[in-house]
Design a protein around this motif. Structure first.
Motif, PDB file in Angstrom:
ATOM      1  N   SER A 129      48.200  74.378  78.485  1.00 37.98           N
ATOM      2  CA  SER A 129      46.947  73.666  78.673  1.00 37.98           C
ATOM      3  C   SER A 129      46.948  72.386  77.829  1.00 37.98           C
ATOM      4  N   LEU A 130      46.068  71.506  78.171  1.00 38.43           N
ATOM      5  CA  LEU A 130      45.965  70.229  77.468  1.00 38.43           C
ATOM      6  C   LEU A 130      45.552  70.446  76.015  1.00 38.43           C
ATOM      7  N   LYS A 131      44.698  71.408  75.775  1.00 40.01           N
ATOM      8  CA  LYS A 131      44.235  71.687  74.418  1.00 40.01           C
ATOM      9  C   LYS A 131      45.400  72.152  73.536  1.00 40.01           C
ATOM     10  N   PHE A 132      46.270  72.996  74.092  1.00 44.19           N
ATOM     11  CA  PHE A 132      47.424  73.492  73.356  1.00 44.19           C
ATOM     12  C   PHE A 132      48.403  72.358  73.041  1.00 44.19           C
ATOM     13  N   LYS A 133      48.599  71.461  73.992  1.00 43.24           N
ATOM     14  CA  LYS A 133      49.489  70.323  73.776  1.00 43.24           C
ATOM     15  C   LYS A 133      48.954  69.411  72.676  1.00 43.24           C
ATOM     16  N   MET A 134      47.654  69.202  72.673  1.00 36.71           N
ATOM     17  CA  MET A 134      47.043  68.355  71.655  1.00 36.71           C
ATOM     18  C   MET A 134      47.183  68.982  70.274  1.00 36.71           C
ATOM     19  N   LYS A 135      47.020  70.317  70.197  1.00 41.79           N
ATOM     20  CA  LYS A 135      47.186  70.997  68.916  1.00 41.79           C
ATOM     21  C   LYS A 135      48.627  70.883  68.433  1.00 41.79           C
ATOM     22  N   ARG A 136      49.585  70.998  69.326  1.00 38.13           N
ATOM     23  CA  ARG A 136      50.996  70.864  68.944  1.00 38.13           C
ATOM     24  C   ARG A 136      51.307  69.452  68.459  1.00 38.13           C
TER      25      ARG A 136
END
Length: 102
Positions: free
Chosen positions: A3-10
């Motif tokens: 998800s986009l949220k997971f990518k941003m956290k990474r």
């Protein structure tokens, strides 16, 4: 699929790790020699850049004067002479400042 949220956290975690690595793994650098030598070298470099810019403006002024003589345009000729004078002043800035400072 991530998800986009997971990518941003990474990406944020990677950014934080890079910043931490840049601040933690640094070493202190001590200047060696006379600090005035460094200042003089920087001054020489900056005046060299100013002289190069002045030479470019000087060349542009000569081209403008030549074009104005060919086209018989008095306003372009005046601009050419002003550009030429500005180029001369910028080119010899270091010498002018040395004369003023004494």
């Amino acid at each position: 699929m991530m998800s986009l949220k997971f990518k941003m956290k990474r990406l944020l975690a990677l950014y934080v790790m890079l910043i931490l690595a840049g601040t933690v793994f640094t070493s202190t650098a001590y200047a060696e020699g006379d600090p005035m030598t460094t200042v003089n070298n920087l001054s020489t470099f900056i005046f060299g850049l100013i002289r190069a810019i002045g030479m470019i403006i000087l060349g542009f002024g000569i081209v403008q004067i030549g074009l104005s003589l060919k086209s018989h345009d008095p306003s372009q000729r005046a601009n050419g002479f002003l550009t030429l004078a500005g180029g001369v002043i910028i080119t010899f800035t270091k010498e002018i400042l040395a004369l003023i400072a004494g």
